[in-house]
Design a protein around this motif. Sequence first.
Motif, short mmCIF file in Angstrom:
data_model
loop_
_atom_site.label_atom_id
_atom_site.label_comp_id
_atom_site.label_asym_id
_atom_site.label_seq_id
_atom_site.Cartn_x
_atom_site.Cartn_y
_atom_site.Cartn_z
N ASP A 1 0.75 -1.09 0.35
CA ASP A 1 -0.11 -0.41 0.01
C ASP A 1 0.66 1.47 0.35
OD1 ASP A 1 1.24 -0.22 2.66
OD2 ASP A 1 -0.79 0.61 3.73
N VAL A 2 2.21 1.29 0.21
CA VAL A 2 3.07 2.22 -0.18
C VAL A 2 3.33 2.53 -1.28
CG1 VAL A 2 5.24 2.91 0.10
CG2 VAL A 2 4.57 0.91 1.92
N ASP A 3 2.84 4.28 -1.78
CA ASP A 3 2.78 4.54 -3.11
C ASP A 3 4.80 4.80 -3.25
OD1 ASP A 3 0.02 5.48 -2.90
OD2 ASP A 3 -0.05 7.72 -1.91
N VAL A 4 4.57 4.08 -5.14
CA VAL A 4 6.28 4.55 -5.38
C VAL A 4 6.34 5.90 -5.52
CG1 VAL A 4 7.29 2.97 -6.96
CG2 VAL A 4 5.94 1.49 -6.07
N PRO A 5 7.48 6.01 -5.02
CA PRO A 5 7.94 8.06 -5.31
C PRO A 5 8.89 7.53 -7.21
CG PRO A 5 10.00 6.72 -4.02
CD PRO A 5 7.96 6.04 -4.10
N ASP A 6 8.19 8.61 -7.55
CA ASP A 6 8.71 9.46 -8.79
C ASP A 6 10.23 9.07 -8.87
OD1 ASP A 6 6.68 9.29 -9.85
OD2 ASP A 6 5.96 11.30 -10.28
N THR A 7 10.70 8.25 -9.54
CA THR A 7 12.16 8.58 -9.46
C THR A 7 13.00 10.20 -9.95
OG1 THR A 7 12.72 6.88 -10.35
CG2 THR A 7 15.14 7.84 -10.33
N THR A 8 14.29 10.94 -8.76
CA THR A 8 14.69 12.24 -9.01
C THR A 8 15.05 12.00 -10.32
OG1 THR A 8 14.43 12.61 -7.01
CG2 THR A 8 15.96 13.94 -8.38
N SER A 9 14.82 12.92 -11.41
CA SER A 9 15.58 13.43 -12.81
C SER A 9 17.08 14.59 -12.66
CB SER A 9 14.56 13.86 -13.74
OG SER A 9 13.34 12.98 -13.87
N TRP A 10 17.42 13.86 -13.58
CA TRP A 10 19.07 14.36 -12.94
C TRP A 10 19.27 15.71 -13.86
CZ3 TRP A 10 24.56 12.36 -11.93
CH2 TRP A 10 24.26 11.13 -10.84
N THR A 11 19.39 16.88 -13.62
CA THR A 11 19.58 18.39 -14.83
C THR A 11 20.97 17.83 -15.41
OG1 THR A 11 20.85 19.39 -12.99
CG2 THR A 11 18.02 19.43 -12.69
N GLN A 12 21.19 18.68 -16.71
CA GLN A 12 22.18 19.09 -16.99
C GLN A 12 22.97 19.33 -15.74
OE1 GLN A 12 21.68 21.71 -19.85
NE2 GLN A 12 20.39 19.52 -21.21
N TYR A 13 23.18 20.19 -15.03
CA TYR A 13 24.71 20.75 -14.14
C TYR A 13 24.71 19.46 -13.60
CZ TYR A 13 22.44 25.50 -14.90
OH TYR A 13 22.50 26.28 -15.95
N ASP A 14 23.88 18.35 -12.81
CA ASP A 14 24.18 18.08 -12.89
C ASP A 14 24.97 16.56 -13.57
OD1 ASP A 14 22.61 17.99 -10.46
OD2 ASP A 14 20.74 16.65 -10.95
N LYS A 15 24.60 15.99 -14.75
CA LYS A 15 25.24 15.58 -15.54
C LYS A 15 26.93 16.17 -15.81
CE LYS A 15 21.23 13.34 -17.69
NZ LYS A 15 20.54 13.78 -18.51
N GLY A 16 26.38 16.92 -15.85
CA GLY A 16 28.15 17.95 -16.25
C GLY A 16 28.82 18.17 -14.88
N ALA A 17 28.35 17.99 -13.71
CA ALA A 17 28.69 17.72 -12.26
C ALA A 17 29.93 16.45 -12.66
CB ALA A 17 28.33 17.73 -11.49
N LEU A 18 28.73 15.16 -13.29
CA LEU A 18 29.52 14.49 -12.80
C LEU A 18 30.80 14.18 -14.36
CD1 LEU A 18 29.00 11.06 -11.94
CD2 LEU A 18 27.68 11.05 -14.13
N VAL A 19 30.55 14.67 -15.22
CA VAL A 19 31.75 14.43 -15.83
C VAL A 19 33.27 15.11 -15.65
CG1 VAL A 19 32.66 14.71 -18.62
CG2 VAL A 19 30.08 14.56 -18.45
N ALA A 20 32.79 16.34 -14.91
CA ALA A 20 34.17 16.82 -14.22
C ALA A 20 34.83 16.25 -13.64
CB ALA A 20 33.49 18.57 -13.89
N THR A 21 34.12 15.80 -12.11
CA THR A 21 34.05 14.82 -11.26
C THR A 21 34.93 13.41 -11.78
OG1 THR A 21 32.74 15.40 -9.89
CG2 THR A 21 33.35 12.69 -9.44
N LEU A 22 34.21 13.04 -12.70
CA LEU A 22 34.98 11.75 -13.67
C LEU A 22 36.76 12.35 -14.14
CD1 LEU A 22 32.33 10.17 -15.58
CD2 LEU A 22 33.84 9.39 -13.12
N LEU A 23 36.25 13.80 -14.82
CA LEU A 23 38.35 14.30 -15.25
C LEU A 23 39.20 14.21 -14.06
CD1 LEU A 23 36.62 16.51 -17.77
CD2 LEU A 23 37.81 14.27 -18.09
N PHE A 24 38.29 14.26 -12.51
CA PHE A 24 39.15 15.62 -11.38
C PHE A 24 40.01 13.90 -11.29
CE2 PHE A 24 36.23 18.37 -10.18
CZ PHE A 24 36.89 20.11 -11.25
N PHE A 25 39.32 12.65 -11.51
CA PHE A 25 40.14 11.94 -11.15
C PHE A 25 41.27 10.84 -11.46
CE2 PHE A 25 35.89 9.97 -8.79
CZ PHE A 25 36.62 9.54 -7.59
N VAL A 26 41.06 11.44 -13.14
CA VAL A 26 42.29 11.39 -14.25
C VAL A 26 43.39 12.37 -12.91
CG1 VAL A 26 43.40 11.73 -16.13
CG2 VAL A 26 40.96 11.63 -16.08
#
Length: 300
Positions: free
Chosen positions: A87-112
Amino acid sequence: MSRIERRVRKLVTDDEMRDAVEIVLERAEDGELKWIDVREDLTSGQWGRLIEQEILVDGEEGFELADQEATRDGLEEEDSDYTSGSDVDVPDTTSWTQYDKGALVATLLFFVGYTWGPIRDLIGNAVHLLLGPINNVLPFYAVIMVIALATGLYSTLLRAALMDMDKMSKYQERMKDIQDRRKEAKEAGDDEALDAIQEEQMEAMSDQLGMFKEQFRPMVWIMFFTIPAFLWMYWMVGFRGSDAHGTFDAIVIPIAGTVEWTTGIIGPIQIWIIWYFLCSMAFTQIIQKSLNIQMSPSTS
């Protein structure tokens, strides 16, 4: 079994709530309800529970039953309800913004930067514009404390702002509901119900992905800001035998005595890394308590 029916079944295990549901169901046949219409027969607590469980929902001028038929079905006797869906409502999944995706790409580059000198030098010199003046007036252990305090503050605020605790609670509540019904069916020896619950559990695996996305989104931003500061510390003390970009006094620590900042204390883990993580954990706990920010979802 619908969500409303299941909620009604849970409520009417209390005889007083059964009476309350029956009264509301009877009065609702004539239209919407207001508290004034039932206050002589219901307590405010019973009325509140019906609204809280969304059995009563907002109407145009008062309240109405979310689903009269399901409410009526919920009053019927049944041997068990563990075969029904959650009986528990299934919440909608949070959508990632372009800024979120950009931060992810930059973070991966930082790892290098951990393995490639040019990127490490680029990030180190850039961050040094901010941290260099602090390093000139404070000893290195205090500079690390300043960095740990800053990372603890923004990581707490980012998690509070970007992670929806209500959604996390719903994910956990749904999985707990499935586990409870699975346990009841197993104790009752109902193999058919176990198979149905197993299928529902497999369908609910998407909840795990939803929880991961909720948790990982603030982590991307935390790493986006933390990795450059961490690379700067690497750059300053010298990375894997490379030249250091600063001069540091030896420090005295318990058991080991006088050591350099690059001394490996726990295997290859150098003392400055341990000092940073100890400070970061301590400051994060203090900040969370001071700001009264909850970092884990609550389940009802």
